[in-house]
Every structure is written in C-alpha cells, then in structure tokens.
Design an enzyme around this catalytic site. Sequence first.
Site, PDB file in Angstrom:
ATOM      1  N   SER A 139       0.858  -1.192   0.000  1.00 43.07           N
ATOM      2  CA  SER A 139       0.000   0.000   0.000  1.00 43.07           C
ATOM      3  C   SER A 139       0.890   1.237   0.000  1.00 43.07           C
ATOM      4  O   SER A 139       2.026   1.188   0.503  1.00 43.07           O
ATOM      5  CB  SER A 139      -0.855   0.003   1.278  1.00 43.07           C
ATOM      6  OG  SER A 139      -1.507   1.248   1.432  1.00 43.07           O
ATOM      7  N   TYR A 152      -2.288  -1.757  10.560  1.00 45.01           N
ATOM      8  CA  TYR A 152      -2.451  -1.979   9.110  1.00 45.01           C
ATOM      9  C   TYR A 152      -1.301  -1.335   8.335  1.00 45.01           C
ATOM     10  O   TYR A 152      -0.647  -1.970   7.512  1.00 45.01           O
ATOM     11  CB  TYR A 152      -3.786  -1.409   8.616  1.00 45.01           C
ATOM     12  CG  TYR A 152      -3.886  -1.444   7.107  1.00 45.01           C
ATOM     13  CD1 TYR A 152      -4.055  -2.661   6.444  1.00 45.01           C
ATOM     14  CD2 TYR A 152      -3.757  -0.290   6.328  1.00 45.01           C
ATOM     15  CE1 TYR A 152      -4.104  -2.725   5.056  1.00 45.01           C
ATOM     16  CE2 TYR A 152      -3.808  -0.336   4.948  1.00 45.01           C
ATOM     17  CZ  TYR A 152      -3.987  -1.555   4.323  1.00 45.01           C
ATOM     18  OH  TYR A 152      -4.020  -1.617   2.942  1.00 45.01           O
TER      19      TYR A 152
HETATM   20  N1  LIG Z   1      -8.507  -0.334  -1.859  1.00 43.92           N
HETATM   21  C1  LIG Z   1      -7.508   0.397  -1.402  1.00 43.92           C
HETATM   22  O1  LIG Z   1      -7.621   1.629  -1.251  1.00 43.92           O
HETATM   23  C2  LIG Z   1      -6.193  -0.253  -1.122  1.00 43.92           C
HETATM   24  C3  LIG Z   1      -5.071   0.583  -1.042  1.00 43.92           C
HETATM   25  C4  LIG Z   1      -3.834   0.024  -0.790  1.00 43.92           C
HETATM   26  C5  LIG Z   1      -3.727  -1.343  -0.612  1.00 43.92           C
HETATM   27  N2  LIG Z   1      -4.833  -2.136  -0.687  1.00 43.92           N
HETATM   28  C6  LIG Z   1      -4.648  -3.565  -0.498  1.00 43.92           C
HETATM   29  O2  LIG Z   1      -5.221  -4.260  -1.563  1.00 43.92           O
HETATM   30  C7  LIG Z   1      -5.557  -5.578  -1.148  1.00 43.92           C
HETATM   31  C8  LIG Z   1      -6.944  -5.907  -1.641  1.00 43.92           C
HETATM   32  O3  LIG Z   1      -7.853  -5.015  -1.052  1.00 43.92           O
HETATM   33  P1  LIG Z   1      -9.131  -4.455  -1.825  1.00 43.92           P
HETATM   34  O4  LIG Z   1      -9.044  -3.007  -1.834  1.00 43.92           O
HETATM   35  O5  LIG Z   1      -9.314  -5.177  -3.086  1.00 43.92           O
HETATM   36  O6  LIG Z   1     -10.302  -4.803  -0.773  1.00 43.92           O
HETATM   37  P2  LIG Z   1     -11.367  -5.983  -0.698  1.00 43.92           P
HETATM   38  O7  LIG Z   1     -12.306  -5.934  -1.842  1.00 43.92           O
HETATM   39  O8  LIG Z   1     -11.919  -5.921   0.697  1.00 43.92           O
HETATM   40  O9  LIG Z   1     -10.483  -7.289  -0.861  1.00 43.92           O
HETATM   41  C9  LIG Z   1      -9.897  -7.946   0.218  1.00 43.92           C
HETATM   42  C10 LIG Z   1      -9.732  -9.396  -0.196  1.00 43.92           C
HETATM   43  O10 LIG Z   1      -9.033 -10.072   0.853  1.00 43.92           O
HETATM   44  C11 LIG Z   1      -9.708 -11.280   1.108  1.00 43.92           C
HETATM   45  N3  LIG Z   1      -9.543 -11.683   2.501  1.00 43.92           N
HETATM   46  C12 LIG Z   1      -9.686 -10.922   3.612  1.00 43.92           C
HETATM   47  N4  LIG Z   1      -9.542 -11.703   4.700  1.00 43.92           N
HETATM   48  C13 LIG Z   1      -9.314 -12.962   4.266  1.00 43.92           C
HETATM   49  C14 LIG Z   1      -9.127 -14.213   4.905  1.00 43.92           C
HETATM   50  N5  LIG Z   1      -9.140 -14.352   6.243  1.00 43.92           N
HETATM   51  N6  LIG Z   1      -8.910 -15.306   4.134  1.00 43.92           N
HETATM   52  C15 LIG Z   1      -8.893 -15.199   2.787  1.00 43.92           C
HETATM   53  N7  LIG Z   1      -9.082 -14.052   2.115  1.00 43.92           N
HETATM   54  C16 LIG Z   1      -9.300 -12.948   2.857  1.00 43.92           C
HETATM   55  C17 LIG Z   1     -11.168 -11.028   0.800  1.00 43.92           C
HETATM   56  O11 LIG Z   1     -11.786 -12.240   0.413  1.00 43.92           O
HETATM   57  P3  LIG Z   1     -12.916 -12.994   1.279  1.00 43.92           P
HETATM   58  O12 LIG Z   1     -13.648 -11.955   2.080  1.00 43.92           O
HETATM   59  O13 LIG Z   1     -13.766 -13.666   0.242  1.00 43.92           O
HETATM   60  O14 LIG Z   1     -12.171 -13.972   2.114  1.00 43.92           O
HETATM   61  C18 LIG Z   1     -11.058 -10.090  -0.402  1.00 43.92           C
HETATM   62  O15 LIG Z   1     -11.006 -10.830  -1.600  1.00 43.92           O
HETATM   63  C19 LIG Z   1      -5.394  -5.607   0.375  1.00 43.92           C
HETATM   64  O16 LIG Z   1      -4.181  -6.247   0.701  1.00 43.92           O
HETATM   65  C20 LIG Z   1      -5.313  -4.133   0.737  1.00 43.92           C
HETATM   66  O17 LIG Z   1      -4.527  -3.927   1.895  1.00 43.92           O
HETATM   67  C21 LIG Z   1      -6.058  -1.616  -0.936  1.00 43.92           C
END
Ligand SMILES: NC(=O)c1ccc[n+]([C@@H]2O[C@H](COP(=O)([O-])OP(=O)(O)OC[C@H]3O[C@@H](n4cnc5c(N)ncnc54)[C@H](OP(=O)(O)O)[C@@H]3O)[C@@H](O)[C@H]2O)c1
Length: 251
Positions: A139, A152
């Site tokens: 991130s 986080y």
């Molecule tokens: N969106 C942003 O602004 C942003 C910015 C920087 C970094 N990120 C990073 O990008 C990545 C993806 O996030 P996103 O924005 O796409 O959000 P998201 O839609 O909430 O995706 C999170 C994913 O992680 C999975 N997950 C969470 N807990 C889990 C568990 N215990 N076991 C297996 N899978 C799990 C969820 O799948 P299930 O719920 O189906 O298990 C979901 O597919 C994360 O690492 C986040 O830190 C996001």
Amino acid sequence: MNITGNTILITGGTSGIGRALAEALHAKGNTVIVAGRRQQLLDEITQKNPGIVGLPLDVADTNSIHSFVAQVKERFPKLNVLVNNAGIARPEDYTADDVDTAAALATLQTNITSVIQLTAGLLPTLRAQPKSTLMVTTSGLAFVPFPKAPVYSATKAFLHNWLDALRYQLRETSVEVLELAPPYVQTEFGGPQQATDPRAMPLDAFTNEVVQILEDNKIEKGEILVENVKPLRWAEKNGQYQQMLEMFGSF
Ligand SMILES: NC(=O)c1ccc[n+]([C@@H]2O[C@H](COP(=O)([O-])OP(=O)(O)OC[C@H]3O[C@@H](n4cnc5c(N)ncnc54)[C@H](OP(=O)(O)O)[C@@H]3O)[C@@H](O)[C@H]2O)c1
C-alpha cells in the site's frame, strides 16, 4: 513478468483489486486461480469467467493455509505467479483504555503471517519454473502511515522491507519479486462508501494502469507504482512526509 501464458494464483481474489486483476489477467490469456472465503463470490467469478478456478481459503486459519498449499501443489504444478493480495484493515485507538489488540493480531495474521506461510509453501513450486513471479500487494501507506490504522500501515511497511530482502535472496533464482503498492482505490476495503469515494482512484483505471505497467515492464526496482501512489511512495524523499501524515491524521 510476461503478461500471458502464466499460471497465476491470486489471494483475496473474490473482490476489489484481486478480482479485477484476476479478470484482467484471465482476459490476457493466463490460467488464473482465485482464492478467498466467500464461496458465493468464487462461484460467481468462475461462472462469469469460464476458465478461472475458484478455491476456498481462509488466510486467518493456519490449517486452511496448509491444506490449500498442498492442494495447489497437487493441482497446479506449473504455478509460476503467486499474488499475495488478501488483506484487512481495522481501526485502533491507542488513546483509549481498552485498545483493540484482537483486531491488531487478526491484521498481523492476515496481512503478514499468512503471506509468509503461503510464500514459504509455494516458493519451491515457483523456483521449479523457468520464469516465475512472487507478487505481494502492499500500500502507499507502507510509506506514510494512516494514523487511524497503525497496525495496518505497519504491516504494509513490513511487507515492503521483507520483499526487498527476498528480492535480494532470490536474485539468482528464476523468481522475480514484485511489490504492488496501490494508492487509495475504489473498492469496499474500508466499507461500502469507499467504492464510490471520489478521492479514491477508480478500480478499472487502477487495474488498467497496473496491466499496462506489467505489459511495458515499467517496473521500478521491483515496485509496481501507478502515478497516483508516487506522492506517497516518495513523500520522505520529497520532504512531504510530515505534511502527508498530518493530512491523513485529519481524516
Ligand atoms: N482499496 C484500497 O484503497 C487499497 C489501497 C492500498 C492497498 N490495498 C490492499 O489491496 C488488497 C486488496 O484489497 P481491496 O481493496 O481489493 O479490498 P477488498 O475488496 O476488501 O479485498 C480484500 C480481499 O481479501 C480477502 N480476505 C480478507 N480476509 C481474508 C481471509 N481471512 N482469508 C482469505 N481471504 C481474505 C477477501 O476475500 P474474502 O472476504 O472472500 O475472504 C477479499 O477478496 C489488500 O491487501 C489491501 O490492503 C487496498
């Protein structure tokens, strides 16, 4: 990494960035496996995208990780790209008398421990391929923390540092080590309102830019950086660190 012809496993592939990347890379001619807990979404994705494989995985559960690794090795011996993308964020208030350490520990398990476990389990498979990639989603907050989510932010800084060390260790193997450091992106990561927050980068624009960076091999020292994340990535170097920290603190 080549943009086509890979066998790619994406954790956190049921929604947001993971799902968007999975669908984009599937369309580019890769075998794609998505993993996550929500079976309904795994079913929806595999139905909408014939060829994508959905595998259940709970990265908060070490037993689930071990059986998952065994299953992947057995079913996909040609796996050559692992994208550790699953992540969670929880607010913590260290001014309170009862700091929510359970939330902190859950974040450490999901964002750090499971990434180490999955990587350790699948690196032998990656190393056995002539050309392979280990990618981890960090991130922009790895470089300037968000004060409301200290653990986080720190997990992402940990991953950045850990990846630098792995990249060095693996430099003479077939494994390329990449860090995907997104800016604030329109997903439901921080709640439903984030998906339409005008301050966040639209998900399709982010995904297209990432795929373009991969296609053009415009990767800077192992880091995949879209333009929007560069102010955060280089905040310290540019003398903007304190200003950005205070801006985030005001949210
Ligand atoms: N969106 C942003 O602004 C942003 C910015 C920087 C970094 N990120 C990073 O990008 C990545 C993806 O996030 P996103 O924005 O796409 O959000 P998201 O839609 O909430 O995706 C999170 C994913 O992680 C999975 N997950 C969470 N807990 C889990 C568990 N215990 N076991 C297996 N899978 C799990 C969820 O799948 P299930 O719920 O189906 O298990 C979901 O597919 C994360 O690492 C986040 O830190 C996001």
